[in-house]
Write a protein that holds these residues in place. Structure first.
Motif, PDB file in Angstrom:
ATOM      1  N   ILE A  79       0.819  -1.208   0.000  1.00 57.63           N
ATOM      2  CA  ILE A  79       0.000   0.000   0.000  1.00 57.63           C
ATOM      3  C   ILE A  79       0.860   1.270   0.000  1.00 57.63           C
ATOM      4  CG2 ILE A  79      -1.719   1.311   1.312  1.00 57.63           C
ATOM      5  CD1 ILE A  79      -2.784  -1.121  -0.239  1.00 57.63           C
ATOM      6  N   PRO A  80       1.946   1.356   0.800  1.00 59.24           N
ATOM      7  CA  PRO A  80       2.797   2.554   0.705  1.00 59.24           C
ATOM      8  C   PRO A  80       3.367   2.768  -0.695  1.00 59.24           C
ATOM      9  CG  PRO A  80       3.261   1.388   2.739  1.00 59.24           C
ATOM     10  CD  PRO A  80       2.364   0.500   1.945  1.00 59.24           C
ATOM     11  N   GLU A  81       3.750   1.707  -1.383  1.00 64.19           N
ATOM     12  CA  GLU A  81       4.256   1.864  -2.747  1.00 64.19           C
ATOM     13  C   GLU A  81       3.172   2.393  -3.679  1.00 64.19           C
ATOM     14  OE1 GLU A  81       7.661  -1.654  -2.999  1.00 64.19           O
ATOM     15  OE2 GLU A  81       5.541  -2.191  -3.186  1.00 64.19           O
ATOM     16  N   ILE A  82       1.950   1.876  -3.527  1.00 67.64           N
ATOM     17  CA  ILE A  82       0.837   2.342  -4.370  1.00 67.64           C
ATOM     18  C   ILE A  82       0.533   3.806  -4.076  1.00 67.64           C
ATOM     19  CG2 ILE A  82      -1.634   2.066  -4.799  1.00 67.64           C
ATOM     20  CD1 ILE A  82      -1.254  -0.930  -4.363  1.00 67.64           C
ATOM     21  N   ASP A  83       0.554   4.190  -2.799  1.00 72.52           N
ATOM     22  CA  ASP A  83       0.306   5.588  -2.449  1.00 72.52           C
ATOM     23  C   ASP A  83       1.345   6.508  -3.074  1.00 72.52           C
ATOM     24  OD1 ASP A  83      -1.920   4.874  -1.006  1.00 72.52           O
ATOM     25  OD2 ASP A  83      -0.873   4.826   0.926  1.00 72.52           O
ATOM     26  N   ASP A  84       2.613   6.065  -3.080  1.00 70.22           N
ATOM     27  CA  ASP A  84       3.675   6.868  -3.702  1.00 70.22           C
ATOM     28  C   ASP A  84       3.428   7.041  -5.192  1.00 70.22           C
ATOM     29  OD1 ASP A  84       4.963   7.224  -1.309  1.00 70.22           O
ATOM     30  OD2 ASP A  84       6.446   5.637  -1.633  1.00 70.22           O
ATOM     31  N   LEU A  85       3.104   5.964  -5.868  1.00 69.83           N
ATOM     32  CA  LEU A  85       2.864   6.036  -7.317  1.00 69.83           C
ATOM     33  C   LEU A  85       1.630   6.891  -7.611  1.00 69.83           C
ATOM     34  CD1 LEU A  85       3.510   2.305  -8.326  1.00 69.83           C
ATOM     35  CD2 LEU A  85       4.997   4.257  -8.778  1.00 69.83           C
ATOM     36  N   ALA A 214      -1.687  -2.450  10.460  1.00 71.44           N
ATOM     37  CA  ALA A 214      -0.420  -1.811  10.112  1.00 71.44           C
ATOM     38  C   ALA A 214       0.329  -2.600   9.052  1.00 71.44           C
ATOM     39  CB  ALA A 214       0.440  -1.675  11.369  1.00 71.44           C
ATOM     40  N   THR A 215       0.075  -3.887   8.999  1.00 70.06           N
ATOM     41  CA  THR A 215       0.706  -4.727   7.979  1.00 70.06           C
ATOM     42  C   THR A 215       0.469  -4.159   6.592  1.00 70.06           C
ATOM     43  OG1 THR A 215       0.305  -6.653   9.349  1.00 70.06           O
ATOM     44  CG2 THR A 215       0.792  -7.052   7.029  1.00 70.06           C
ATOM     45  N   MET A 216      -0.771  -3.788   6.300  1.00 66.69           N
ATOM     46  CA  MET A 216      -1.114  -3.270   4.987  1.00 66.69           C
ATOM     47  C   MET A 216      -0.859  -1.778   4.875  1.00 66.69           C
ATOM     48  SD  MET A 216      -2.212  -5.703   2.959  1.00 66.69           S
ATOM     49  CE  MET A 216      -3.226  -4.915   1.718  1.00 66.69           C
ATOM     50  N   VAL A 217      -1.214  -1.031   5.898  1.00 75.47           N
ATOM     51  CA  VAL A 217      -1.197   0.425   5.800  1.00 75.47           C
ATOM     52  C   VAL A 217       0.215   0.984   5.799  1.00 75.47           C
ATOM     53  CG1 VAL A 217      -1.950   2.562   6.914  1.00 75.47           C
ATOM     54  CG2 VAL A 217      -3.465   0.576   6.855  1.00 75.47           C
ATOM     55  N   THR A 218       1.113   0.419   6.606  1.00 80.75           N
ATOM     56  CA  THR A 218       2.465   0.987   6.726  1.00 80.75           C
ATOM     57  C   THR A 218       3.566   0.039   6.260  1.00 80.75           C
ATOM     58  OG1 THR A 218       2.727   0.176   8.997  1.00 80.75           O
ATOM     59  CG2 THR A 218       1.680   2.337   8.707  1.00 80.75           C
ATOM     60  N   GLY A 219       3.236  -1.220   5.978  1.00 83.35           N
ATOM     61  CA  GLY A 219       4.284  -2.197   5.647  1.00 83.35           C
ATOM     62  C   GLY A 219       4.707  -2.131   4.189  1.00 83.35           C
ATOM     63  N   ARG A 220       5.789  -1.430   3.904  1.00 80.82           N
ATOM     64  CA  ARG A 220       6.270  -1.317   2.532  1.00 80.82           C
ATOM     65  C   ARG A 220       6.752  -2.667   2.001  1.00 80.82           C
ATOM     66  NH1 ARG A 220       7.644   2.798  -0.870  1.00 80.82           N
ATOM     67  NH2 ARG A 220       7.006   4.265   0.741  1.00 80.82           N
TER      68      ARG A 220
END
Length: 827
Positions: A79-85, A214-220
């Motif tokens: 999810i962090p990678e998707i948010d960045d893109l 947190a696994t999904m929300v913050t785990g890059r």
């Protein structure tokens, strides 16, 4: 123009009368053409439906699939990678995320396990899909405070729920590996390609506690989400790829530790190309095979037509002597060919329809686009086009007598010069058939050889008498300890059933759960890798005591897990033989300690699996069990006792039986339901049947290629026999003279058989050269092709030589039985 049409109609009537006098030949030609045209029409229909048919997605040309890969393997996104893109890429709009999770669904009939796609509110807008009932998910369904909402896929709604419209508004309970949550059915999705996985339902994020953690929300590093997007207006794919590469390079620079252990790359392809990437090779290969069959069919029919035309030489010569031009003679032959080919095409359309159904079922193993393929009108016009092509070829194969001459007229049959010329052309067509047949037979031999090597590969453990049953974890308010006790009590009661030898609990069934196999980094006795090195990786499986005994495997060193290996006792581990040899080549693995060092484990504290990171003492070494590959490979696996670890990925029972395994399915189901009424008990199969199912794509490969090869070989054999029969009938006088001057019948027999072997040899030589060239050419455009080994090639050559000798035997025997006096009187 009108006169031309009338002339053609007259020619067609004459052709029909002429063919009526040769019913056997006409039937043979029509059926042979039907086979060739039908196979090609079916293959083209499949090719068009899978590779060329438009998607139902709105404005599909702008829809792309974005892939993150690790050394070529799809790693999906976090999810962090998707948010960045999403925040940085400007050439793409409407990003849609899709991740798969297993639920146990209660509320729509019997409790059942379902594969669910968990998506954000922008997913359906990005994909350009519509509902057939109710509504789809949107931005109002996003966020942790939204109400749980579920959309049913069309296939699940129609097949499992009989297209019941009253499902809209019903409440279901979705039980995951963390907890249980309620959701409302809000809609049914239109029929569409189920990609990236075939799911039964699509739910919003709030239905899965894991997706809110947190696994999904913050785990890059926690990568389990597929990503789709749309090209911005006026932007082409190369521009989007260039921007993605630039942005992705910046992300990797900002987070070097998260991309240090592998060569990560990003790519983007149009969704249509992504959907067909897995099937393009096999479809093009099958199309090539069907074209070869068509070549063989045309060559065989050309032989029959040429032989018939030679026998009609006197008739054609009379027409020429009476003033018929070459065009008029050719038109007569064209009329006959058209009648034959149109009749063959008509039968071919009937043959092609069930062939499309079978081929689509076969192709669906490789592409989801073939799942709902139906026969369309393309079969009609492809059949018509092939019929016209075949008719033109057949009409221009024979050599015509010169117009206005009486050459060839006579009371006898054709002249030796004409027979010799025709015989040479017949042999050329026969050689072409053999060459094309060799390519198909060699390809079939390679697929059959592959299948046999996989079929008879030794697994190393018991498969026939071990029953595997899916009994997924049901939280339903239970603690982890209560879940373990539930499985322990179920195993105890099942073990008491008559005919049961052993029972074990696991999170993985060999070949059945390859997606549950996750590689985890670990360390050995506190060893820290040097610069440039990385921690080793092994798969982790969770099992109960008796797992290895159930599979009939011995403990090589140390001991098995025991009932005393519980969450309150010392953390222990058993490792596979290959892992022990890799880590401890001196054979002193026992009592060393392993500790999980994978950074991804930091995102799992809420699931009660923090204990996985504890140092574990090695208490046993067992033979390798390759849970993924049918042909076993070295297995780098560590086994944890199920009382010290969660059954992540779902619960499975393995039951070793002394009697018929399937007779125990009902008693096992009753026990599981008695202990928990809502517990699904599904997919009960022996390990042998699971392995057979995994092998079914290879088996289908072998069947399809063998059918093509057998058909081609049969036609080629008939062609060789026909050529030699024609040759013998045209050389009756020659054979009579040879017998009259003292030649032995045996010599004539061997002479004719030698002609058949010579044709086969020429065909094999051409087939080897053409097959190698075609393989090289296909490899440039198709890729992923493997050259057949020496055994399939040699075996194919032997089969064709035997077939040629067999085909030569009947005309050779006829030559050896020629009556001398009757032959000498023949002209």
């Amino acid at each position: 123009m009108a006169e031309t049409v009338l002339s053609l109609l007259r020619d067609m009537r004459c052709a029909a009368r002429s063919l009526a006098r040769s019913k056997g030949l006409a039937a043979t030609v029509i059926l042979t053409l039907a086979l060739g045209i039908g196979a090609n029409a079916a293959m083209f229909s499949l090719l068009r439906g899978v590779l060329l048919r438009p998607l139902v997605n709105r404005d599909e040309s702008r829809l792309i699939y974005i892939r993150q890969s690790d050394n070529g393997e799809n790693e999906t996104f976090s999810i962090p990678e998707i948010d960045d893109l999403r925040s940085r890429v400007k050439t793409l709009t409407d990003f849609g995320d899709f991740s798969v999770i297993g639920f146990t669904m209660i509320g729509l009939g019997e409790p059942r396990t379902v594969q669910a796609g968990v998506v954000g509110g922008s997913y359906f807008q990005t994909m350009g899909l519509r509902p057939v009932l109710g509504r789809l998910l949107d931005a109002n369904d996003d966020g942790p405070k939204a109400a749980g909402a579920v959309v049913l896929t069309y296939r699940f709604w129609s097949a499992a729920l009989n297209s019941d419209p009253s499902v809209i508004g019903k409440t279901v309970r979705l039980d995951s590996f963390i907890d249980s949550r309620a959701a409302t059915v809000v809609g049914v999705l239109e029929p569409c390609v189920p990609y990236p996985q075939d799911t039964e339902i699509i739910a919003n994020v709030v239905t899965s506690a894991h997706h809110l953690s947190a696994t999904m929300v913050t785990g890059r590093l926690h990568r389990m989400t597929e990503l789709f997007a749309r090209l911005a207006p006026g932007v082409d794919l190369p521009a989007a790829r260039a921007e993605l590469a630039t942005v992705y390079a910046g992300i990797k620079r900002e987070h070097p530790d998260d991309y240090a252990r592998a060569d990560y790359e990003i790519s983007a392809t149009r969704l249509r190309d992504e959907l067909t990437s897995g099937v393009r090779t096999i479809l093009l290969v099958l199309m090539g095979a069907s074209i070869l069959v068509f070549v063989i069919v045309c060559a065989n029919v050309a032989n029959l037509i040429l032989a018939r035309t030679v026998r009609r030489h006197n008739e054609l010569s009379i027409r020429a002597a009476m003033g018929a031009s070459s065009f008029e003679l050719r038109r007569i032959l064209l009329a006959e060919s058209l009648l034959l080919c149109v009749a063959g095409a008509g039968i071919a359309v009937l043959i092609a329809q069930p062939m499309v159904t079978l081929l689509a079922r076969y192709a669906s193993r490789f592409s989801v686009r073939a799942l709902d393929l139906t026969v369309d009108s393309s079969i009609l016009w492809v059949g018509a086009a092939l019929a016209v092509i075949a008719a033109l070829l057949l009409a221009f194969v024979p050599r015509l007598p010169a117009s206005g001459t009486a050459g060839g007229l006579g009371l006898g049959s054709w002249s030796p010069r004409i027979a010799g010329s025709a015989n040479r052309r017949l042999k050329i067509f026969a050689v072409i058939q053999i060459a094309a047949s060799f390519v198909l037979v060699a390809a079939a031999g390679a697929t059959v050889n592959t299948l046999l090597s996989m079929q008879y590969a030794r697994t190393g453990f018991e498969t026939r008498h071990v029953l595997a049953v899916d009994v997924p974890v049901m939280h339903d308010g239970k603690t982890l300890g209560q879940i373990v006790e539930y499985y322990r009590e179920a195993a105890r009661q099942i073990r008491a059933l008559p005919g049961v030898a052993n029972v074990s609990v696991t999170n993985m069934v060999p070949w059945h759960d390859p997606n549950n196999f996750v590689g985890i980094q670990f360390g050995v006795d506190g060893h820290v890798p040097k610069d440039g090195e990385s921690y080793p990786i092994a798969g982790v499986e969770v099992i109960s005591p008796g797992y290895f005994a159930t599979l009939g495997l011995p403990i090589i060193e140390g001991r098995d897990f025991e009932e005393s290996d519980r969450s309150t006792s010392e953390p222990v581990v058993i490792i596979s033989q290959s892992l022990a040899q890799r880590l401890f080549p001196n054979g002193d693995a026992l009592n060393h300690h392993l500790a999980m060092t994978d950074k991804r484990l930091a995102f799992f504290p809420e699931q009660g699996v923090a204990q996985v990171r504890l140092s574990r003492r090695i208490i046993g070494i067992v033979p390798d069990i390759d849970d993924t590959h049918v042909v076993p490979r070295p297995a780098i696996v560590m086994y944890h006792p199920f009382d010290q670890e969660q059954l992540l990925g779902g619960g499975r029972l393995l039951v070793e039986t002394r009697t018929d395994p399937y007779a125990l399915v009902q008693p096992i189901t009753r026990i599981m339901h008695k202990l928990s009424a809502n517990q699904p008990v599904e997919h009960a199969r022996t390990l042998e049947d699971i392995r057979a199912e995994v092998l079914s794509p290879e088996r289908l490969n072998a069947v399809v290629s063998t059918v093509f090869a057998f058909g081609a070989l049969l036609i080629a054999v008939v062609g060789v026999a026909g050529v030699l029969a024609f040759s013998v009938s045209g050389r009756t006088r020659e054979f009579g003279i040879r017998l009259a001057v003292g030649s032995q019948p045996r010599n004539l027999l061997l002479r004719v058989i030698a002609e058949g072997i010579a044709m086969a040899g020429a065909g094999l030589a051409i087939g080897v050269g053409c097959g190698f060239w075609l393989a090289q050419l296909a490899d440039k455009f198709v890729g992923e092709l493997k050259m057949p080994g020496v055994l399939p090639v040699a075996g194919s050559a032997l089969v064709l030589l035997v077939a040629a000798v067999t085909a030569s035997a009947i005309p050779a025997a006829r030559a050896a039985r020629v009556d001398v006096m009757q032959a000498l009187r023949a002209e």
